[in-house]
Design a protein around this motif. Sequence first.
Motif, PDB file in Angstrom:
ATOM      1  N   THR A 122     -51.664  43.903 -20.665  1.00  9.30           N
ATOM      2  CA  THR A 122     -52.918  43.427 -21.256  1.00  9.30           C
ATOM      3  C   THR A 122     -52.643  42.328 -22.268  1.00  9.30           C
ATOM      4  OG1 THR A 122     -53.908  45.592 -20.952  1.00  9.30           O
ATOM      5  CG2 THR A 122     -54.971  44.126 -22.541  1.00  9.30           C
ATOM      6  N   GLU A 123     -51.672  42.549 -23.144  1.00  8.57           N
ATOM      7  CA  GLU A 123     -51.326  41.541 -24.145  1.00  8.57           C
ATOM      8  C   GLU A 123     -50.719  40.303 -23.491  1.00  8.57           C
ATOM      9  OE1 GLU A 123     -50.641  44.769 -24.448  1.00  8.57           O
ATOM     10  OE2 GLU A 123     -51.824  45.326 -26.201  1.00  8.57           O
ATOM     11  N   LEU A 124     -49.937  40.512 -22.442  1.00 11.45           N
ATOM     12  CA  LEU A 124     -49.329  39.382 -21.743  1.00 11.45           C
ATOM     13  C   LEU A 124     -50.410  38.513 -21.102  1.00 11.45           C
ATOM     14  CD1 LEU A 124     -46.603  38.123 -21.012  1.00 11.45           C
ATOM     15  CD2 LEU A 124     -46.658  39.440 -18.902  1.00 11.45           C
ATOM     16  N   ARG A 125     -51.380  39.116 -20.464  1.00 15.10           N
ATOM     17  CA  ARG A 125     -52.483  38.349 -19.872  1.00 15.10           C
ATOM     18  C   ARG A 125     -53.282  37.621 -20.952  1.00 15.10           C
ATOM     19  NH1 ARG A 125     -54.001  43.118 -17.034  1.00 15.10           N
ATOM     20  NH2 ARG A 125     -52.555  43.305 -15.317  1.00 15.10           N
ATOM     21  N   TRP A 126     -53.539  38.310 -22.069  1.00 13.24           N
ATOM     22  CA  TRP A 126     -54.274  37.689 -23.173  1.00 13.24           C
ATOM     23  C   TRP A 126     -53.500  36.477 -23.691  1.00 13.24           C
ATOM     24  CZ3 TRP A 126     -52.521  37.366 -28.280  1.00 13.24           C
ATOM     25  CH2 TRP A 126     -53.434  36.823 -29.183  1.00 13.24           C
ATOM     26  N   MET A 127     -52.202  36.648 -23.879  1.00 12.28           N
ATOM     27  CA  MET A 127     -51.370  35.565 -24.404  1.00 12.28           C
ATOM     28  C   MET A 127     -51.375  34.367 -23.456  1.00 12.28           C
ATOM     29  SD  MET A 127     -49.506  35.254 -27.124  1.00 12.28           S
ATOM     30  CE  MET A 127     -49.304  33.536 -27.471  1.00 12.28           C
ATOM     31  N   GLN A 128     -51.302  34.607 -22.159  1.00 11.17           N
ATOM     32  CA  GLN A 128     -51.328  33.516 -21.185  1.00 11.17           C
ATOM     33  C   GLN A 128     -52.679  32.808 -21.224  1.00 11.17           C
ATOM     34  OE1 GLN A 128     -50.257  34.482 -17.146  1.00 11.17           O
ATOM     35  NE2 GLN A 128     -50.629  32.415 -16.440  1.00 11.17           N
ATOM     36  N   THR A 129     -53.756  33.561 -21.305  1.00 10.26           N
ATOM     37  CA  THR A 129     -55.090  32.961 -21.383  1.00 10.26           C
ATOM     38  C   THR A 129     -55.216  32.088 -22.626  1.00 10.26           C
ATOM     39  OG1 THR A 129     -56.083  34.810 -20.197  1.00 10.26           O
ATOM     40  CG2 THR A 129     -57.571  33.458 -21.517  1.00 10.26           C
ATOM     41  N   VAL A 130     -54.752  32.592 -23.748  1.00 13.00           N
ATOM     42  CA  VAL A 130     -54.827  31.825 -24.998  1.00 13.00           C
ATOM     43  C   VAL A 130     -54.001  30.543 -24.876  1.00 13.00           C
ATOM     44  CG1 VAL A 130     -54.197  31.820 -27.445  1.00 13.00           C
ATOM     45  CG2 VAL A 130     -55.383  33.786 -26.465  1.00 13.00           C
ATOM     46  N   ALA A 131     -52.802  30.632 -24.333  1.00 15.46           N
ATOM     47  CA  ALA A 131     -51.953  29.444 -24.188  1.00 15.46           C
ATOM     48  C   ALA A 131     -52.617  28.418 -23.274  1.00 15.46           C
ATOM     49  CB  ALA A 131     -50.581  29.842 -23.652  1.00 15.46           C
ATOM     50  N   GLU A 132     -53.210  28.873 -22.176  1.00 12.84           N
ATOM     51  CA  GLU A 132     -53.898  27.950 -21.276  1.00 12.84           C
ATOM     52  C   GLU A 132     -55.070  27.272 -21.969  1.00 12.84           C
ATOM     53  OE1 GLU A 132     -54.864  30.614 -18.089  1.00 12.84           O
ATOM     54  OE2 GLU A 132     -52.899  30.383 -17.148  1.00 12.84           O
ATOM     55  N   ARG A 133     -55.844  28.039 -22.712  1.00 11.20           N
ATOM     56  CA  ARG A 133     -57.005  27.482 -23.409  1.00 11.20           C
ATOM     57  C   ARG A 133     -56.576  26.526 -24.519  1.00 11.20           C
ATOM     58  NH1 ARG A 133     -61.801  30.394 -22.581  1.00 11.20           N
ATOM     59  NH2 ARG A 133     -61.695  31.180 -20.459  1.00 11.20           N
ATOM     60  N   LEU A 134     -55.496  26.861 -25.236  1.00 10.86           N
ATOM     61  CA  LEU A 134     -55.003  25.954 -26.273  1.00 10.86           C
ATOM     62  C   LEU A 134     -54.622  24.613 -25.657  1.00 10.86           C
ATOM     63  CD1 LEU A 134     -52.797  28.245 -28.545  1.00 10.86           C
ATOM     64  CD2 LEU A 134     -54.901  27.064 -29.201  1.00 10.86           C
ATOM     65  N   GLN A 135     -53.906  24.652 -24.544  1.00 11.88           N
ATOM     66  CA  GLN A 135     -53.484  23.399 -23.930  1.00 11.88           C
ATOM     67  C   GLN A 135     -54.668  22.597 -23.411  1.00 11.88           C
ATOM     68  OE1 GLN A 135     -50.137  23.623 -21.306  1.00 11.88           O
ATOM     69  NE2 GLN A 135     -48.855  24.586 -22.862  1.00 11.88           N
ATOM     70  N   ARG A 136     -55.689  23.274 -22.892  1.00 15.39           N
ATOM     71  CA  ARG A 136     -56.906  22.571 -22.466  1.00 15.39           C
ATOM     72  C   ARG A 136     -57.585  21.922 -23.683  1.00 15.39           C
ATOM     73  NH1 ARG A 136     -60.484  26.506 -19.588  1.00 15.39           N
ATOM     74  NH2 ARG A 136     -58.515  26.902 -18.542  1.00 15.39           N
ATOM     75  N   ALA A 137     -57.605  22.644 -24.804  1.00 15.43           N
ATOM     76  CA  ALA A 137     -58.196  22.098 -26.022  1.00 15.43           C
ATOM     77  C   ALA A 137     -57.401  20.919 -26.545  1.00 15.43           C
ATOM     78  CB  ALA A 137     -58.303  23.185 -27.087  1.00 15.43           C
ATOM     79  N   TYR A 138     -56.067  20.971 -26.405  1.00 13.99           N
ATOM     80  CA  TYR A 138     -55.240  19.832 -26.829  1.00 13.99           C
ATOM     81  C   TYR A 138     -55.623  18.575 -26.035  1.00 13.99           C
ATOM     82  CZ  TYR A 138     -51.999  23.284 -28.889  1.00 13.99           C
ATOM     83  OH  TYR A 138     -51.425  24.299 -29.618  1.00 13.99           O
ATOM     84  N   ALA A 139     -55.824  18.733 -24.729  1.00 18.26           N
ATOM     85  CA  ALA A 139     -56.203  17.582 -23.910  1.00 18.26           C
ATOM     86  C   ALA A 139     -57.557  17.033 -24.373  1.00 18.26           C
ATOM     87  CB  ALA A 139     -56.263  17.989 -22.442  1.00 18.26           C
ATOM     88  N   ASP A 140     -58.481  17.931 -24.696  1.00 18.03           N
ATOM     89  CA  ASP A 140     -59.783  17.504 -25.206  1.00 18.03           C
ATOM     90  C   ASP A 140     -59.643  16.782 -26.548  1.00 18.03           C
ATOM     91  OD1 ASP A 140     -60.945  18.625 -22.968  1.00 18.03           O
ATOM     92  OD2 ASP A 140     -61.640  20.430 -24.018  1.00 18.03           O
ATOM     93  N   ALA A 141     -58.765  17.292 -27.407  1.00 15.64           N
ATOM     94  CA  ALA A 141     -58.550  16.684 -28.718  1.00 15.64           C
ATOM     95  C   ALA A 141     -57.951  15.273 -28.569  1.00 15.64           C
ATOM     96  CB  ALA A 141     -57.637  17.552 -29.576  1.00 15.64           C
ATOM     97  N   ARG A 142     -57.071  15.092 -27.623  1.00  7.05           N
ATOM     98  CA  ARG A 142     -56.477  13.772 -27.407  1.00  7.05           C
ATOM     99  C   ARG A 142     -57.523  12.772 -26.921  1.00  7.05           C
ATOM    100  NH1 ARG A 142     -51.158  13.304 -27.829  1.00  7.05           N
ATOM    101  NH2 ARG A 142     -49.833  15.124 -27.657  1.00  7.05           N
ATOM    102  N   ARG A 143     -58.487  13.245 -26.144  1.00  7.90           N
ATOM    103  CA  ARG A 143     -59.546  12.353 -25.642  1.00  7.90           C
ATOM    104  C   ARG A 143     -60.579  12.028 -26.709  1.00  7.90           C
ATOM    105  NH1 ARG A 143     -58.768  15.464 -20.863  1.00  7.90           N
ATOM    106  NH2 ARG A 143     -60.357  16.956 -21.479  1.00  7.90           N
ATOM    107  N   ALA A 144     -60.696  12.894 -27.720  1.00 10.39           N
ATOM    108  CA  ALA A 144     -61.737  12.712 -28.749  1.00 10.39           C
ATOM    109  C   ALA A 144     -61.428  11.559 -29.683  1.00 10.39           C
ATOM    110  CB  ALA A 144     -61.878  13.989 -29.574  1.00 10.39           C
TER     111      ALA A 144
END
Length: 144
Positions: A122-144
């Motif tokens: 459960t924690e491993l899946r949560w951690m992977q989801t958070v890492a994926e979302r962080l990286q998606r947010a980084y891409a959004d931040a670079r475009r902003a």
Amino acid sequence: MTTLDLVALLDEANAIASHPDNGTDIAALCLRILSAASSSPEVADALRDVPAGRALLRFTDTDAAIEFAAGEGAVGVRPADKRGKGPKVDASSATWLGLFGGTLRPWLAFTRGAVVCRAGLTELRWMQTVAERLQRAYADARRA
């Protein structure tokens, strides 16, 4: 911190990932990246629908650890003791830098066993989801 600060830290992480033996304190850099991410509107949006969770991120090649909480639109981080409380997630400094610096794809780190969760799936899946979302947010931040 601003989105520009986050992007500057991500650029620094990318440069260090290219030359990892330069003596940089990777745990401190990861802590700075996550702290900057905590005040980024792009990160808040990306984590809004992720359930809140927490973990003790341990650096296997040093004595460093970070107490990490994320979800429901927020990120919280602080230095911690490696034997601290909470679900423990272990990885090398290079792996944490790649995940939080945006240079290592989360699916690769998690499917190849570079990240080991001592607490459970459960924690491993949560951690992977958070890492994926962080990286998606980084891409959004670079475009902003």
